[in-house]
Motif scaffolding. Sequence first.
Motif, mmCIF file in Angstrom:
data_model
loop_
_atom_site.group_PDB
_atom_site.id
_atom_site.type_symbol
_atom_site.label_atom_id
_atom_site.label_comp_id
_atom_site.label_asym_id
_atom_site.label_seq_id
_atom_site.Cartn_x
_atom_site.Cartn_y
_atom_site.Cartn_z
ATOM 1 N N UNK A 5 -44.539 -35.376 -21.543
ATOM 2 C CA UNK A 5 -43.600 -34.673 -21.333
ATOM 3 C C UNK A 5 -42.287 -35.081 -21.435
ATOM 4 N N UNK A 6 -41.293 -34.359 -21.694
ATOM 5 C CA UNK A 6 -39.896 -35.067 -21.966
ATOM 6 C C UNK A 6 -39.492 -35.337 -20.664
ATOM 7 N N UNK A 7 -38.348 -35.882 -20.470
ATOM 8 C CA UNK A 7 -37.761 -36.212 -18.982
ATOM 9 C C UNK A 7 -37.475 -34.809 -18.577
ATOM 10 N N UNK A 8 -36.729 -33.904 -18.952
ATOM 11 C CA UNK A 8 -36.347 -33.008 -18.567
ATOM 12 C C UNK A 8 -37.597 -31.929 -18.109
ATOM 13 N N UNK A 9 -38.600 -32.044 -18.840
ATOM 14 C CA UNK A 9 -39.776 -31.037 -18.599
ATOM 15 C C UNK A 9 -40.584 -31.724 -17.205
ATOM 16 N N UNK A 10 -40.409 -32.891 -17.387
ATOM 17 C CA UNK A 10 -41.110 -33.890 -16.003
ATOM 18 C C UNK A 10 -40.156 -33.265 -14.764
ATOM 19 N N UNK A 11 -39.058 -33.288 -14.779
ATOM 20 C CA UNK A 11 -38.408 -32.876 -13.638
ATOM 21 C C UNK A 11 -38.418 -31.368 -13.296
ATOM 22 N N UNK A 12 -38.494 -30.501 -14.491
ATOM 23 C CA UNK A 12 -38.650 -29.193 -14.263
ATOM 24 C C UNK A 12 -40.093 -28.987 -13.649
ATOM 25 N N UNK A 13 -40.977 -29.612 -13.930
ATOM 26 C CA UNK A 13 -42.482 -29.607 -13.442
ATOM 27 C C UNK A 13 -42.515 -29.959 -11.775
ATOM 28 N N UNK A 14 -41.823 -31.039 -11.504
ATOM 29 C CA UNK A 14 -41.872 -31.461 -10.298
ATOM 30 C C UNK A 14 -40.663 -30.487 -9.164
ATOM 31 N N UNK A 15 -39.836 -30.057 -9.828
ATOM 32 C CA UNK A 15 -38.993 -29.148 -8.952
ATOM 33 C C UNK A 15 -39.627 -27.713 -8.799
ATOM 34 N N UNK A 16 -40.221 -27.272 -9.816
ATOM 35 C CA UNK A 16 -41.133 -25.833 -9.722
ATOM 36 C C UNK A 16 -42.002 -26.143 -8.372
ATOM 37 N N UNK A 17 -42.900 -27.198 -8.387
ATOM 38 C CA UNK A 17 -43.815 -27.250 -7.254
ATOM 39 C C UNK A 17 -42.926 -27.454 -5.978
ATOM 40 N N UNK A 18 -41.739 -28.007 -5.853
ATOM 41 C CA UNK A 18 -41.079 -28.190 -4.830
ATOM 42 C C UNK A 18 -40.565 -26.806 -4.246
ATOM 43 N N UNK A 19 -39.961 -26.049 -5.223
ATOM 44 C CA UNK A 19 -39.414 -24.585 -4.722
ATOM 45 C C UNK A 19 -40.770 -23.898 -4.436
ATOM 46 N N UNK A 20 -41.712 -23.656 -4.978
ATOM 47 C CA UNK A 20 -43.075 -22.877 -4.730
ATOM 48 C C UNK A 20 -43.816 -23.148 -3.720
ATOM 49 N N UNK A 21 -43.890 -24.589 -3.450
ATOM 50 C CA UNK A 21 -44.609 -24.872 -2.125
ATOM 51 C C UNK A 21 -43.741 -25.521 -1.012
ATOM 52 N N UNK A 22 -42.654 -25.433 -0.953
ATOM 53 C CA UNK A 22 -41.700 -25.833 -0.012
ATOM 54 C C UNK A 22 -42.137 -27.125 0.497
ATOM 55 N N UNK A 23 -42.124 -28.128 -0.328
ATOM 56 C CA UNK A 23 -42.444 -29.515 -0.139
ATOM 57 C C UNK A 23 -43.826 -29.801 0.748
#
Length: 320
Positions: free
Chosen positions: A184-202
Amino acid sequence: MTSSLDQLSAGTLDWLGANLDHFDPFAAGAGTATHQQAAKAVLELALLCHCSTWTGGPHGERLGGATALLRKLWQRPEFPRLFDAHPPSAPTYGLAFAALAPDGIDDSVCRATLARLAPDFLSPAGKSPLKRMEIRFYADKAGASHTIEPYAGLVGQSPLVTLTGATPGDAATGEAADGDTAPLTDSEGYSLTHAAFFLGDYGRTPTGLDGDALAHARELVRRMLDHCVGQDRWDLAAELVISQFILGLDPLRTPSGAAAVECLVRAQRSDGAIPGRSAALMASPSAPAGEFFRKAYHTTLVTALMTLVLSSGRPSWHRD
């Protein structure tokens, strides 16, 4: 926690606690006072303290100074005005400010900050699925009215589902993929993690992913994590480990997660800091204190957050 995780946790939290003057934009000679990301740094510290209130473990003492600083800043009307220096991010910063308020403070400044938000900011119109997830995440915590659709309507549009990653090799020729090529590109990698953070509330709530979608997300995180470990991409590696946890895995029992933790242990300095986002971007050991802080604080903080999340234990809804 394992000894490696204990080392990372104690070191990163102690370093953050010893550098609180650099977070405070109103401190005399503060390292972030002229730094364009001053507000972002404080909000990241607030997120760490917010998560520490439910992860459990012996973190309170090490975060006592940070909590005291946040309680002071959250009651200064001039602090949220700093967000105006970042027009594209100002509404999101204001919403996060209200969402991450320390418990028991006078919330007058938070209420005034929410009142300044334009109504259309809290609607889905013209916003990507990831942005809508972010707004819902903070608006729900802040108790702000919004019209963003429920997470159930967003999960299928999230980067965890829609991203596919570069093909590992050339299927037609059988040629192996370049080991330096990121899936993944850098921006895609951060999009991947942030989606997990928001959906799963850490790690506090289910993401709504299951079956093939969950397997796809786990595999994409694994591939990107293996790449980040190989390239010493420290901050994204820490975020991806958190994502593994959110997706129901025990990162310390996965080869990629365990390798990432050891990668971060190798990167950690004797004072507890992780000296930059990556080996390529790390601060020089001889850098002035303010410059070193600017390069080191984010990855050190994200690593501390990773240790807090992993030490919290798996919620009962997590499945292998």
